[in-house]
Design a protein around this motif. Sequence first.
Motif, PDB file in Angstrom:
ATOM      1  N   ARG A   1      44.486  48.094  40.837  1.00 43.79           N
ATOM      2  CA  ARG A   1      45.829  48.250  40.286  1.00 43.79           C
ATOM      3  C   ARG A   1      46.311  46.993  39.558  1.00 43.79           C
ATOM      4  O   ARG A   1      47.434  46.943  39.082  1.00 43.79           O
ATOM      5  CB  ARG A   1      46.824  48.560  41.396  1.00 43.79           C
ATOM      6  CG  ARG A   1      46.604  49.907  42.029  1.00 43.79           C
ATOM      7  CD  ARG A   1      47.652  50.139  43.061  1.00 43.79           C
ATOM      8  NE  ARG A   1      47.516  51.458  43.645  1.00 43.79           N
ATOM      9  CZ  ARG A   1      48.214  51.877  44.658  1.00 43.79           C
ATOM     10  NH1 ARG A   1      49.103  51.076  45.219  1.00 43.79           N
ATOM     11  NH2 ARG A   1      48.044  53.084  45.141  1.00 43.79           N
ATOM     12  N   GLY A   2      45.478  45.969  39.537  1.00 45.11           N
ATOM     13  CA  GLY A   2      45.859  44.732  38.872  1.00 45.11           C
ATOM     14  C   GLY A   2      46.787  43.852  39.692  1.00 45.11           C
ATOM     15  O   GLY A   2      47.402  42.931  39.166  1.00 45.11           O
ATOM     16  N   VAL A   3      46.860  44.122  40.996  1.00 50.25           N
ATOM     17  CA  VAL A   3      47.722  43.328  41.871  1.00 50.25           C
ATOM     18  C   VAL A   3      46.921  42.150  42.401  1.00 50.25           C
ATOM     19  O   VAL A   3      45.806  42.309  42.877  1.00 50.25           O
ATOM     20  CB  VAL A   3      48.246  44.183  43.048  1.00 50.25           C
ATOM     21  CG1 VAL A   3      49.071  43.336  44.006  1.00 50.25           C
ATOM     22  CG2 VAL A   3      49.046  45.357  42.531  1.00 50.25           C
ATOM     23  N   LYS A   4      47.502  40.962  42.290  1.00 50.68           N
ATOM     24  CA  LYS A   4      46.832  39.765  42.788  1.00 50.68           C
ATOM     25  C   LYS A   4      47.661  39.162  43.908  1.00 50.68           C
ATOM     26  O   LYS A   4      48.882  39.118  43.836  1.00 50.68           O
ATOM     27  CB  LYS A   4      46.682  38.733  41.668  1.00 50.68           C
ATOM     28  CG  LYS A   4      45.761  39.180  40.564  1.00 50.68           C
ATOM     29  CD  LYS A   4      45.618  38.108  39.519  1.00 50.68           C
ATOM     30  CE  LYS A   4      44.729  38.604  38.392  1.00 50.68           C
ATOM     31  NZ  LYS A   4      44.601  37.600  37.341  1.00 50.68           N
ATOM     32  N   LYS A   5      46.976  38.692  44.938  1.00 47.47           N
ATOM     33  CA  LYS A   5      47.634  38.037  46.057  1.00 47.47           C
ATOM     34  C   LYS A   5      47.917  36.596  45.669  1.00 47.47           C
ATOM     35  O   LYS A   5      47.052  35.891  45.169  1.00 47.47           O
ATOM     36  CB  LYS A   5      46.740  38.078  47.286  1.00 47.47           C
ATOM     37  CG  LYS A   5      47.351  37.442  48.507  1.00 47.47           C
ATOM     38  CD  LYS A   5      46.392  37.515  49.680  1.00 47.47           C
ATOM     39  CE  LYS A   5      46.974  36.897  50.905  1.00 47.47           C
ATOM     40  NZ  LYS A   5      46.936  35.458  50.925  1.00 47.47           N
ATOM     41  N   GLU A   6      49.147  36.169  45.903  1.00 47.79           N
ATOM     42  CA  GLU A   6      49.512  34.793  45.603  1.00 47.79           C
ATOM     43  C   GLU A   6      48.881  33.873  46.643  1.00 47.79           C
ATOM     44  O   GLU A   6      48.885  34.168  47.842  1.00 47.79           O
ATOM     45  CB  GLU A   6      51.030  34.648  45.633  1.00 47.79           C
ATOM     46  CG  GLU A   6      51.517  33.293  45.225  1.00 47.79           C
ATOM     47  CD  GLU A   6      53.030  33.220  45.147  1.00 47.79           C
ATOM     48  OE1 GLU A   6      53.534  32.093  45.030  1.00 47.79           O
ATOM     49  OE2 GLU A   6      53.704  34.257  45.212  1.00 47.79           O
TER      50      GLU A   6
ATOM     51  N   LYS B   1      56.990  26.930  52.901  1.00 42.87           N
ATOM     52  CA  LYS B   1      55.864  27.775  52.500  1.00 42.87           C
ATOM     53  C   LYS B   1      56.320  28.752  51.416  1.00 42.87           C
ATOM     54  O   LYS B   1      57.461  29.151  51.388  1.00 42.87           O
ATOM     55  CB  LYS B   1      55.331  28.545  53.696  1.00 42.87           C
ATOM     56  CG  LYS B   1      54.670  27.635  54.708  1.00 42.87           C
ATOM     57  CD  LYS B   1      53.696  28.321  55.619  1.00 42.87           C
ATOM     58  CE  LYS B   1      52.702  29.212  55.007  1.00 42.87           C
ATOM     59  NZ  LYS B   1      51.478  28.614  54.505  1.00 42.87           N
ATOM     60  N   ASN B   2      55.391  29.117  50.548  1.00 44.11           N
ATOM     61  CA  ASN B   2      55.712  30.092  49.518  1.00 44.11           C
ATOM     62  C   ASN B   2      55.546  31.531  50.008  1.00 44.11           C
ATOM     63  O   ASN B   2      55.958  32.464  49.356  1.00 44.11           O
ATOM     64  CB  ASN B   2      54.849  29.867  48.269  1.00 44.11           C
ATOM     65  CG  ASN B   2      53.388  30.156  48.509  1.00 44.11           C
ATOM     66  OD1 ASN B   2      52.874  29.941  49.602  1.00 44.11           O
ATOM     67  ND2 ASN B   2      52.703  30.627  47.489  1.00 44.11           N
ATOM     68  N   LEU B   3      54.945  31.710  51.174  1.00 44.65           N
ATOM     69  CA  LEU B   3      54.743  33.023  51.780  1.00 44.65           C
ATOM     70  C   LEU B   3      55.387  33.035  53.152  1.00 44.65           C
ATOM     71  O   LEU B   3      55.724  31.983  53.690  1.00 44.65           O
ATOM     72  CB  LEU B   3      53.255  33.335  51.922  1.00 44.65           C
ATOM     73  CG  LEU B   3      52.421  33.276  50.634  1.00 44.65           C
ATOM     74  CD1 LEU B   3      50.952  33.421  50.983  1.00 44.65           C
ATOM     75  CD2 LEU B   3      52.852  34.341  49.670  1.00 44.65           C
TER      76      LEU B   3
END
Length: 104
Positions: free
Chosen positions: A4-9, A99-101
Amino acid sequence: MMDRGVKKETGCSYIEVNNQIHTFVAEDTSNPQVEQICAELKRLWGEMAEAGYVPDTRFVLHDVNEEQKEFSVSYHSEKLAIAFGLISVPGGTPLHIIKNLRVC
């Protein structure tokens, strides 16, 4: 997800020291003080092991041996940021890690 073109940060942690933001990712070796950071982590892990702490590796999803799993959880970005902070500021100074997540 990839189809789906989704990338995990990439998960990273930030700490501000002397008005400068320092960024860390898991198993990061790019910081010029990487040897001192790793030495501080080893010191901390030694103290924690003496106190009875055992790393929880149940959630390491990589197919590696137990020793590699322990290494993996030992060098998360937030732990690197904490060790960097401990070697960079006077004792007793509060450390603020961002943290960014989300944190599990």
